[in-house]
Design a protein around this motif. Structure first.
Motif, PDB file in Angstrom:
ATOM      1  N   ASN A 196       6.749  -3.904 -56.716  1.00  0.00           N
ATOM      2  CA  ASN A 196       7.981  -3.381 -57.325  1.00  0.00           C
ATOM      3  C   ASN A 196       7.738  -2.034 -57.999  1.00  0.00           C
ATOM      4  N   GLU A 197       6.584  -1.874 -58.649  1.00  0.00           N
ATOM      5  CA  GLU A 197       6.243  -0.596 -59.287  1.00  0.00           C
ATOM      6  C   GLU A 197       6.105   0.509 -58.226  1.00  0.00           C
ATOM      7  N   VAL A 198       5.450   0.178 -57.108  1.00  0.00           N
ATOM      8  CA  VAL A 198       5.265   1.168 -56.032  1.00  0.00           C
ATOM      9  C   VAL A 198       6.622   1.553 -55.443  1.00  0.00           C
ATOM     10  N   GLN A 199       7.479   0.562 -55.199  1.00  0.00           N
ATOM     11  CA  GLN A 199       8.829   0.873 -54.694  1.00  0.00           C
ATOM     12  C   GLN A 199       9.574   1.809 -55.646  1.00  0.00           C
ATOM     13  N   SER A 200       9.496   1.529 -56.957  1.00  0.00           N
ATOM     14  CA  SER A 200      10.152   2.399 -57.954  1.00  0.00           C
ATOM     15  C   SER A 200       9.581   3.805 -57.898  1.00  0.00           C
ATOM     16  N   GLY A 201       8.233   3.889 -57.783  1.00  0.00           N
ATOM     17  CA  GLY A 201       7.574   5.192 -57.730  1.00  0.00           C
ATOM     18  C   GLY A 201       8.002   5.998 -56.516  1.00  0.00           C
ATOM     19  N   ILE A 202       8.096   5.322 -55.363  1.00  0.00           N
ATOM     20  CA  ILE A 202       8.521   6.007 -54.127  1.00  0.00           C
ATOM     21  C   ILE A 202       9.936   6.546 -54.291  1.00  0.00           C
ATOM     22  N   LYS A 203      10.848   5.706 -54.812  1.00  0.00           N
ATOM     23  CA  LYS A 203      12.248   6.155 -55.013  1.00  0.00           C
ATOM     24  C   LYS A 203      12.323   7.355 -55.942  1.00  0.00           C
ATOM     25  N   GLN A 242       7.269 -23.199 -77.374  1.00  0.00           N
ATOM     26  CA  GLN A 242       8.362 -22.350 -76.895  1.00  0.00           C
ATOM     27  C   GLN A 242       7.888 -20.973 -76.444  1.00  0.00           C
ATOM     28  N   GLU A 243       6.623 -20.658 -76.717  1.00  0.00           N
ATOM     29  CA  GLU A 243       6.173 -19.275 -76.528  1.00  0.00           C
ATOM     30  C   GLU A 243       5.663 -19.011 -75.116  1.00  0.00           C
ATOM     31  N   PHE A 244       6.154 -17.922 -74.523  1.00  0.00           N
ATOM     32  CA  PHE A 244       5.682 -17.462 -73.219  1.00  0.00           C
ATOM     33  C   PHE A 244       4.888 -16.183 -73.454  1.00  0.00           C
ATOM     34  N   GLY A 245       3.586 -16.255 -73.256  1.00  0.00           N
ATOM     35  CA  GLY A 245       2.733 -15.082 -73.481  1.00  0.00           C
ATOM     36  C   GLY A 245       2.207 -14.559 -72.158  1.00  0.00           C
ATOM     37  N   TYR A 246       2.744 -13.418 -71.725  1.00  0.00           N
ATOM     38  CA  TYR A 246       2.309 -12.834 -70.441  1.00  0.00           C
ATOM     39  C   TYR A 246       1.925 -11.381 -70.660  1.00  0.00           C
ATOM     40  N   ARG A 247       0.875 -10.949 -69.995  1.00  0.00           N
ATOM     41  CA  ARG A 247       0.440  -9.559 -70.119  1.00  0.00           C
ATOM     42  C   ARG A 247      -0.295  -9.174 -68.835  1.00  0.00           C
ATOM     43  N   ASP A 248      -0.108  -7.938 -68.396  1.00  0.00           N
ATOM     44  CA  ASP A 248      -0.924  -7.457 -67.278  1.00  0.00           C
ATOM     45  C   ASP A 248      -1.242  -5.983 -67.463  1.00  0.00           C
ATOM     46  N   GLU A 249      -2.255  -5.561 -66.773  1.00  0.00           N
ATOM     47  CA  GLU A 249      -2.635  -4.140 -66.736  1.00  0.00           C
ATOM     48  C   GLU A 249      -2.963  -3.848 -65.277  1.00  0.00           C
ATOM     49  N   ILE A 250      -2.020  -3.197 -64.571  1.00  0.00           N
ATOM     50  CA  ILE A 250      -2.202  -3.098 -63.118  1.00  0.00           C
ATOM     51  C   ILE A 250      -3.278  -2.086 -62.729  1.00  0.00           C
TER      52      ILE A 250
END
Length: 329
Positions: free
Chosen positions: A117-124, A177-185
């Motif tokens: 999704n990031e690559v698609q955004s970058g291309i656009k 209740q907590e959703f903890g998500y993190r990424d570093e692409i």
């Protein structure tokens, strides 16, 4: 029939008319799957929560999708989701019992979905400015290798005497209740803190980060972590992934219907260490971000520049039991 490796980065194919995993042409642009699986979104009511992309644009969790053939989804991805979803529902012990490769595949599909999704955004964005899409060769190298390894989901791809990843799994006394998500692409690092566990994966280091943190891991052992302790360990791993200075190389050996992947030695021709020099000030900045929920500031964290604040270990380097941790809300 020989296995056929699909390489989207060779042809810059990020069209919604091609299956992300196989490259086969889809019947329509609506043939897609959710990047964040429905079972996970339902657990934490994520569907309409905001999700920020690198170009600062906002989407929702349910907007993040991948083009995927219905056959690939039904044959390979849905069974994988069902297995992971059932294990997550069972908590830490059930997740620990899973094959690590399955966790790698599941989390890798999720991270690759975000990359796509990031690559698609970058291309656009670049096309709208009249520019060709441009991305660094080292990043393409990492993303291509991740995609290659994800094809172990749908093809007989075998890793020859190595794991391409470092995986860390801890029991954590989370708020339900907590959703903890993190990424570093850029470093291909991922962390998920839900239910009664926390999971961290470095996707492209051939186990180097796990080796780097071996002494810390030995001290923690099988102890349950407080959420702030898990976030501290995550901060250490995300920072060491940034310091990791090799681009792993692989030999790809097709043999009949199978593909063998062999890791080249990480040391290669370079005599310098695998990790750049650890700097406590930069590590403190990472911790400040990971400890945002508790409001600790950089000045407090590196008050003693030689010994940054820690909730994992006391002044003598001994593990601190999670029951002893008292924090401001």
């Amino acid at each position: 029939m020989p296995a056929k490796i699909y390489s989207p980065f060779d042809a810059s194919n990020f069209s919604n008319r091609s299956c992300f995993l196989t490259g086969e042409t889809l019947s329509s642009e609506e043939e897609k799957i959710q990047v964040f699986p429905q079972w996970l979104m339902s657990l934490y009511n994520l569907e309409d929560q905001p999700f920020k992309l690198l170009d600062e644009s906002m989407a929702t969790y349910k907007d993040i999708k991948l083009p995927c053939s219905a056959t690939v989804n039904e044959t390979y991805l849905e069974p994988l989701e069902a297995e992971i979803g059932a294990a997550v529902n069972g908590g830490y012990n059930a997740v620990k019992a899973l094959d690590e490769l399955k966790l790698f595949q599941w989390a890798g599909k999720l991270l690759y979905g975000i990359i796509f999704n990031e690559v698609q955004s970058g291309i656009k964005l670049q096309r709208s400015q009249g520019e060709e899409f441009n991305i660094s060769q080292s990043i393409i190298h990492k993303f291509s290798n991740l995609h290659l390894m994800l094809q172990s989901i749908n093809q007989p791809i075998l890793f020859e005497d190595f794991k391409p990843f470092s995986l860390f799994l801890f029991k954590v006394s989370n708020n339900e209740q907590e959703f903890g998500y993190r990424d570093e692409i850029n470093t291909l690092t991922f962390s998920l803190r839900i239910k009664d566990f926390g999971l961290i994966i470095c996707f492209q280091d051939n186990g180097a980060n796990r080796h780097y943190h071996r002494e810390t891991l030995a001290k923690i052992g099988e102890q349950t972590l407080h959420p702030i302790q898990f976030e501290e360990f995550s901060g250490r791993v995300f920072y060491s992934a940034y310091l990791f200075n090799r681009l792993p190389e692989y030999n790809i050996l097709p043999v009949d219907e199978e593909v063998y992947i062999e890791a080249m030695p990480l040391r290669g021709m370079s005599s310098k260490p695998l990790f750049d020099h650890w700097q406590n000030k930069i590590y403190g900045q990472v911790l400040e971000s990971f400890w945002k929920n508790w409001g600790f500031l950089l000045l407090e964290i590196i008050k003693n520049p030689e010994e940054p604040m820690s909730f994992l270990f006391d002044a003598d380097g001994n593990f601190v039991s999670e029951e002893l941790i008292a924090l401001p809300h």
